[in-house]
Structure formats: C-alpha cells, structure tokens
Design a protein around this motif. Structure first.
Motif, PDB file in Angstrom:
ATOM      1  N   MET A   1      30.085  47.027  40.401  1.00  0.00           N
ATOM      2  CA  MET A   1      30.562  45.677  40.057  1.00  0.00           C
ATOM      3  C   MET A   1      30.527  45.498  38.554  1.00  0.00           C
ATOM      4  O   MET A   1      29.554  45.855  37.897  1.00  0.00           O
ATOM      5  CB  MET A   1      29.691  44.619  40.729  1.00  0.00           C
ATOM      6  N   LYS A   2      31.585  44.970  38.013  1.00  0.00           N
ATOM      7  CA  LYS A   2      31.672  44.640  36.592  1.00  0.00           C
ATOM      8  C   LYS A   2      31.927  43.146  36.475  1.00  0.00           C
ATOM      9  O   LYS A   2      32.898  42.617  37.010  1.00  0.00           O
ATOM     10  CB  LYS A   2      32.786  45.421  35.902  1.00  0.00           C
ATOM     11  N   VAL A   3      31.040  42.475  35.761  1.00  0.00           N
ATOM     12  CA  VAL A   3      31.088  41.018  35.663  1.00  0.00           C
ATOM     13  C   VAL A   3      31.744  40.610  34.351  1.00  0.00           C
ATOM     14  O   VAL A   3      31.358  41.075  33.280  1.00  0.00           O
ATOM     15  CB  VAL A   3      29.674  40.423  35.763  1.00  0.00           C
ATOM     16  N   ALA A   4      32.742  39.764  34.431  1.00  0.00           N
ATOM     17  CA  ALA A   4      33.347  39.123  33.262  1.00  0.00           C
ATOM     18  C   ALA A   4      32.884  37.677  33.261  1.00  0.00           C
ATOM     19  O   ALA A   4      33.302  36.880  34.099  1.00  0.00           O
ATOM     20  CB  ALA A   4      34.868  39.207  33.310  1.00  0.00           C
ATOM     21  N   SER A   5      31.995  37.346  32.340  1.00  0.00           N
ATOM     22  CA  SER A   5      31.402  36.015  32.309  1.00  0.00           C
ATOM     23  C   SER A   5      31.773  35.290  31.029  1.00  0.00           C
ATOM     24  O   SER A   5      32.235  35.888  30.052  1.00  0.00           O
ATOM     25  CB  SER A   5      29.876  36.109  32.436  1.00  0.00           C
TER      26      SER A   5
ATOM     27  N   ILE B   1      25.179  35.082  47.503  1.00  0.00           N
ATOM     28  CA  ILE B   1      24.730  34.859  46.125  1.00  0.00           C
ATOM     29  C   ILE B   1      25.891  35.157  45.178  1.00  0.00           C
ATOM     30  O   ILE B   1      26.524  36.207  45.256  1.00  0.00           O
ATOM     31  CB  ILE B   1      23.530  35.748  45.789  1.00  0.00           C
ATOM     32  N   PHE B   2      26.164  34.226  44.269  1.00  0.00           N
ATOM     33  CA  PHE B   2      27.244  34.417  43.293  1.00  0.00           C
ATOM     34  C   PHE B   2      26.760  34.006  41.914  1.00  0.00           C
ATOM     35  O   PHE B   2      25.729  33.335  41.766  1.00  0.00           O
ATOM     36  CB  PHE B   2      28.483  33.611  43.698  1.00  0.00           C
ATOM     37  N   ILE B   3      27.508  34.431  40.898  1.00  0.00           N
ATOM     38  CA  ILE B   3      27.200  34.116  39.507  1.00  0.00           C
ATOM     39  C   ILE B   3      28.107  32.974  39.061  1.00  0.00           C
ATOM     40  O   ILE B   3      29.334  33.078  39.148  1.00  0.00           O
ATOM     41  CB  ILE B   3      27.390  35.345  38.608  1.00  0.00           C
ATOM     42  N   VAL B   4      27.510  31.900  38.604  1.00  0.00           N
ATOM     43  CA  VAL B   4      28.274  30.699  38.231  1.00  0.00           C
ATOM     44  C   VAL B   4      29.239  31.003  37.099  1.00  0.00           C
ATOM     45  O   VAL B   4      30.376  30.517  37.086  1.00  0.00           O
ATOM     46  CB  VAL B   4      27.310  29.562  37.842  1.00  0.00           C
ATOM     47  N   GLU B   5      28.844  31.812  36.124  1.00  0.00           N
ATOM     48  CA  GLU B   5      29.695  32.101  34.969  1.00  0.00           C
ATOM     49  C   GLU B   5      30.760  33.147  35.266  1.00  0.00           C
ATOM     50  O   GLU B   5      31.570  33.451  34.387  1.00  0.00           O
ATOM     51  CB  GLU B   5      28.839  32.604  33.797  1.00  0.00           C
ATOM     52  N   PHE B   6      30.775  33.691  36.457  1.00  0.00           N
ATOM     53  CA  PHE B   6      31.742  34.730  36.798  1.00  0.00           C
ATOM     54  C   PHE B   6      33.155  34.147  36.779  1.00  0.00           C
ATOM     55  O   PHE B   6      33.418  33.117  37.406  1.00  0.00           O
ATOM     56  CB  PHE B   6      31.423  35.294  38.183  1.00  0.00           C
ATOM     57  N   MET B   7      34.071  34.808  36.052  1.00  0.00           N
ATOM     58  CA  MET B   7      35.412  34.250  35.878  1.00  0.00           C
ATOM     59  C   MET B   7      36.509  35.281  36.131  1.00  0.00           C
ATOM     60  O   MET B   7      37.607  35.169  35.624  1.00  0.00           O
ATOM     61  CB  MET B   7      35.567  33.691  34.460  1.00  0.00           C
ATOM     62  N   ASP B   8      36.214  36.273  36.943  1.00  0.00           N
ATOM     63  CA  ASP B   8      37.195  37.299  37.248  1.00  0.00           C
ATOM     64  C   ASP B   8      37.233  37.523  38.746  1.00  0.00           C
ATOM     65  O   ASP B   8      36.396  37.022  39.497  1.00  0.00           O
ATOM     66  CB  ASP B   8      36.843  38.608  36.521  1.00  0.00           C
ATOM     67  N   VAL B   9      38.220  38.260  39.194  1.00  0.00           N
ATOM     68  CA  VAL B   9      38.357  38.570  40.608  1.00  0.00           C
ATOM     69  C   VAL B   9      37.426  39.730  40.952  1.00  0.00           C
ATOM     70  O   VAL B   9      37.359  40.717  40.227  1.00  0.00           O
ATOM     71  CB  VAL B   9      39.818  38.924  40.957  1.00  0.00           C
ATOM     72  N   ASP B  10      36.694  39.578  42.059  1.00  0.00           N
ATOM     73  CA  ASP B  10      35.801  40.634  42.501  1.00  0.00           C
ATOM     74  C   ASP B  10      36.628  41.822  43.002  1.00  0.00           C
ATOM     75  O   ASP B  10      37.337  41.734  44.004  1.00  0.00           O
ATOM     76  CB  ASP B  10      34.886  40.113  43.612  1.00  0.00           C
ATOM     77  N   LYS B  11      36.538  42.925  42.278  1.00  0.00           N
ATOM     78  CA  LYS B  11      37.309  44.116  42.619  1.00  0.00           C
ATOM     79  C   LYS B  11      36.441  45.192  43.266  1.00  0.00           C
ATOM     80  O   LYS B  11      36.712  46.385  43.150  1.00  0.00           O
ATOM     81  CB  LYS B  11      37.980  44.666  41.362  1.00  0.00           C
ATOM     82  N   THR B  12      35.381  44.761  43.960  1.00  0.00           N
ATOM     83  CA  THR B  12      34.512  45.717  44.635  1.00  0.00           C
ATOM     84  C   THR B  12      35.279  46.408  45.759  1.00  0.00           C
ATOM     85  O   THR B  12      35.943  45.752  46.564  1.00  0.00           O
ATOM     86  CB  THR B  12      33.291  44.993  45.215  1.00  0.00           C
ATOM     87  N   PRO B  13      35.232  47.721  45.839  1.00  0.00           N
ATOM     88  CA  PRO B  13      35.949  48.410  46.917  1.00  0.00           C
ATOM     89  C   PRO B  13      35.399  48.036  48.280  1.00  0.00           C
ATOM     90  O   PRO B  13      34.218  47.746  48.449  1.00  0.00           O
ATOM     91  CB  PRO B  13      35.721  49.893  46.600  1.00  0.00           C
ATOM     92  N   LYS B  14      36.256  48.071  49.277  1.00  0.00           N
ATOM     93  CA  LYS B  14      35.879  47.717  50.641  1.00  0.00           C
ATOM     94  C   LYS B  14      35.311  48.930  51.359  1.00  0.00           C
ATOM     95  O   LYS B  14      35.438  50.064  50.929  1.00  0.00           O
ATOM     96  CB  LYS B  14      37.093  47.171  51.392  1.00  0.00           C
ATOM     97  N   GLY B  15      34.679  48.640  52.517  1.00  0.00           N
ATOM     98  CA  GLY B  15      34.171  49.711  53.364  1.00  0.00           C
ATOM     99  C   GLY B  15      32.930  50.388  52.845  1.00  0.00           C
ATOM    100  O   GLY B  15      32.718  51.578  53.123  1.00  0.00           O
ATOM    101  N   LEU B  16      32.089  49.667  52.078  1.00  0.00           N
ATOM    102  CA  LEU B  16      30.855  50.264  51.582  1.00  0.00           C
ATOM    103  C   LEU B  16      29.785  50.270  52.668  1.00  0.00           C
ATOM    104  O   LEU B  16      29.901  49.600  53.687  1.00  0.00           O
ATOM    105  CB  LEU B  16      30.364  49.507  50.347  1.00  0.00           C
TER     106      LEU B  16
END
Length: 441
Positions: free
Chosen positions: A141-145, A110-125
């Motif tokens: 998660m911080k969304v830049a839309s 699932i993704f957000i169509v208006e999302f316009m930034d790089v996903d910076k979610t930390p790994k290993g969750l």
C-alpha cells in the motif's frame, strides 16, 4: 499554520492493526477431530466464513479493541483476533498457522483520514491465521496524504505531517483504538527503514487520541504526528553551488579594465548563462509559495543585472571623459572628496576651485590609473613656456583643467566599481553563512 499551504506528498508506511477483544468469558474452539495427516479439512471453518459480514464477537455489547501500529515502509500489515477461529494444535496434527483468502474473513474498516488517493491494493491476497484466532493480513500500500508544508526554508525545511486512523462504520460503542507498540518503537523501526532511501529523514513520531463527533455518533481516533526533514545535499550540489560559482565569477570580472570593452560582453554572457541555469533547475524548486532559495536566485539575478548596467554606464562615462569631459556637479564633487579623503570633507579654509583637490590614488579593480598632469614643467620647456604669449598659457590651463576633470571622473568610476564589488563580497559572505546556519540547525 501561517505561511504554509496544502501540498500532496506520498509517504509509504507499514501499518499494523491489532484487534483485541474485551472480555473472553465465552470461548469458541473449533473441533479438529477427524483431521488427517494433511491437516484440517477445509470445511472446518466454513461456519466462520459464512459469518464474515458480522463483527467477530461472542457478545455484541462488548466493544472491539483495535490496537494500531505503523512503520513507514511499503506494506500494510493488519492484525486482529477472531474468537471464532481457534483450535487446539494437539488435535489438529500440530498445525499452528494456516493461510486463508481475505475474501472469506471479516476485515476491520480502519482508514486514514488524510488519504486522498484511490486504494490500488491488488485483489485476492491471503491472510495468515494462528491457532489462537489472530489474523495477520499484509498488503502492499502506498499512501498519498495531505500535508501542510511550510517550504520557506527549502531545501533546509522540516515538516510535520499527520496520519489519523479512524473507523468508518463503528462508533466507540463497537470499536476502540489502541496501540500495538509504543511510539518510540514505531519511530525507531521507521527510522531504520526511511534512512536508506528517499529525500526525507524521519525525525520523530508523536501521537494523540482525539474523538471525532459526527452528529450523535462518536468515533475513536488515533493521530500520529510525523516529523520529517528534507535531505538538502542534492539541492546544494545542483542549485546553490552553481549559482555561487557564477556570482563569484561575475565578481572577479570587476578586475577587467572597463575601458577595454571586454567586461560588458563577459557579463552579458554570464547573465545569459545564469538564466539558462534557472530554466534547467526550475523542476527542482517547489511549484507553490516563495521559498528563501527563490529570493536568493532573484537577488543573484538582480545583482548581475545591476552590475551589467553599471559596467555600461562606466564604459560610457570613461569614453565621454576622454573626449569631452563634462563638468562635475558640486554635490558629486563634495561627495567624491568625502569618500576619498574624509578629513578634507569640511576644509578649514576656502580653496580655489581650479587648484588640486588632493584626491588620493585608489588601488581599485577595473580601471587603470590616469596620467596626472602637473602644473609646472621643468627644464628648457619651462623657459619656453614663460616666453609664450598669454593665449598659450590660457590653453595650457584649459588642458590642465580638462585633465583634472578626467581624473575626477575616473576616480568616480573607481568608487562605483569598488562599492559594487564590496556589495558582491557582502552578499556572497552572507549567503555562505546563511547556508551553514540552516544546514546545522
């Protein structure tokens, strides 16, 4: 939207995805027999982890239902069901929930169509799995839309932003989107979180369920319309109040006598201070478009410039009138007569030009009243003048005419000051009423 543009804004939110399976005629229960007092053995779910690349369904002809819910916050919460990860708590030492690394699990795309930034979610969750196969995955998660912002009424603007959720790989034959919570529940929860921080206030959330068609493929979508309003208090305190104070001080400066020479330097100082104020507050204004507050600042600056030019002109005019007063044009003479005494604007009988015009004294700010000369002198001076030759009488008439011209030019400067002062009052009153109306609507 007319009068708007695309602007990048960051709106954090808390997303909940619940993936439910349609039809459960076939169930899959993991066997926990042999588990010790420390819980299940790690190898029990190895067979499930090896199939993480495949959609977790017992029948691939059945679509996967994904229920979506979000809360505006800073955590992304994804919940779905995996029918291959189930166990009986009674056979597993009463264990109802375990934690598993997300790298071992299938995750819905699932993704957000208006999302316009790089996903910076930390790994290993880590994700939490219940005994019923429900997987809950939380990640920061911080969304830049992209939002189409109409900032004409900034800082009293209201905006509508959209968040469209869709699948990147799975069509409607494989994945359907639904709601985990009702829209009003999402709005209430988000409003409680958003009202405590940030410059935006959440007004409401609505949803729509369109379908996205790409070629022959059809993808399910859910679009949320988020209505937000800017909190204007910061901008009123830092922008509108200082500007209003400077304009009010500039209006009060009309009570300084123009002939004293102190009004012009005072207005120049105010004008320079206002320009410094605009330069310092420029970062608080939108970088694109022309909001109403920018028009207000431009009008304030223009009014102060016009006021300074009028002061310079009045000072020069009074200086000229006291040394060598120029003759007043007939049209200006008639206009001055209409402004000061409307009843005498159209006289019933012709009057001699050298006689008094009957202009009343106006109590106006800025210019002192002139000393009017009278045509008659009483006492011994009158008798002395009656014995003077004709040249002395002509000289007296010239002095009287000169003083009369001075009187006319002073009254003209009175009227100019009064008109500009009234314009200041009208502008300030209109600005205050406009701010009150926009703040309350």
């Amino acid at each position: 939207m007319e009068g708007s543009w695309f602007h990048k804004e960051r709106f954090p939110f808390f997303l909940v995805l619940s993936l439910l399976l349609q039809g459960r005629s076939s169930t899959f229960i993991n066997n926990c027999s042999g588990s010790g007092q420390h819980g299940m053995y790690p190898t029990v779910l190895d067979s499930v982890f090896d199939r993480k690349a495949f959609r977790p369904v017992t029948n691939f002809s059945i679509s996967t239902l994904v229920n979506i819910s979000f809360t505006m916050s800073a955590i992304l919460d994804v919940v779905w069901d995996n029918p291959f990860i189930r166990w009986n708590p009674e056979e597993c030492e009463g264990i109802t929930k375990i934690s598993v690394a997300t790298k071992n699990l299938w995750l819905p795309d699932i993704f957000i169509v208006e999302f316009m930034d790089v996903d910076k979610t930390p790994k290993g969750l880590t994700a939490y799995i219940s005994n019923e196969g429900r997987i809950r995955y939380k990640k920061p998660m911080k969304v830049a839309s992209i939002c189409s912002l109409d900032i004409f009424y900034f800082p009293f603007d209201q905006q509508n932003c959209t968040l469209t959720f869709s699948s990147f790989l799975y069509t409607v034959e494989n994945m359907l989107l639904g709601m985990e919570k009702e829209v009003w529940e999402i709005a209430d929860t988000s409003r409680d979180i958003v009202q405590t921080h940030g410059e935006w206030e959440l007004l409401g959330i609505n949803k729509a369920t369109p379908k996205m068609s790409l070629g022959t493929s059809l993808y399910d979508q859910i679009t949320f319309y988020v209505a937000i309003r800017r909190r204007p208090r910061l901008y009123i305190i830092n922008l509108l109040l200082p500007s209003g104070f400077l304009i009010a001080i500039d209006a009060v400066s009309f009570y300084l006598p123009a002939e004293s020479g102190n009004r012009a330097p005072f207005k120049i100082t105010l004008l320079l201070g206002y320009n410094v104020f605009l330069l310092m507050m420029n970062d608080l204004l939108p970088t694109s478009g022309t909001p109403l507050i920018s028009v207000y600042f431009a009008l304030c600056l223009s009014l102060m410039v016009v006021s300074l030019l009028e002061t310079i002109f009045i000072t020069y005019l009074l200086h000229l009138a006291t040394t060598q007063p120029p003759p007043m044009p007939q049209w200006l003479h008639s206009l001055l007569l209409c402004c000061t005494s409307p009843r005498k604007c159209y006289p019933t009988a012709p009057q001699k030009r050298n006689k008094g015009l009957g202009l009343p004294s106006a109590h106006l700010p800025g210019v002192k009243e002139p000393v009017e000369l009278v045509g008659k002198v009483s006492g011994p001076r009158e008798a002395e003048l009656n014995e003077c030759p004709g040249s002395t009488r002509v000289q007296q008439e010239d002095e009287t005419q000169k003083q009369h011209l001075v009187d006319l030019w002073v009254k003209f400067s009175h009227i100019m000051d009064t008109l500009l002062f009234c314009l200041y009052l009208l502008f300030m009153a209109t600005s205050v009423v406009t701010v009150i109306i926009l703040w309350n609507t």
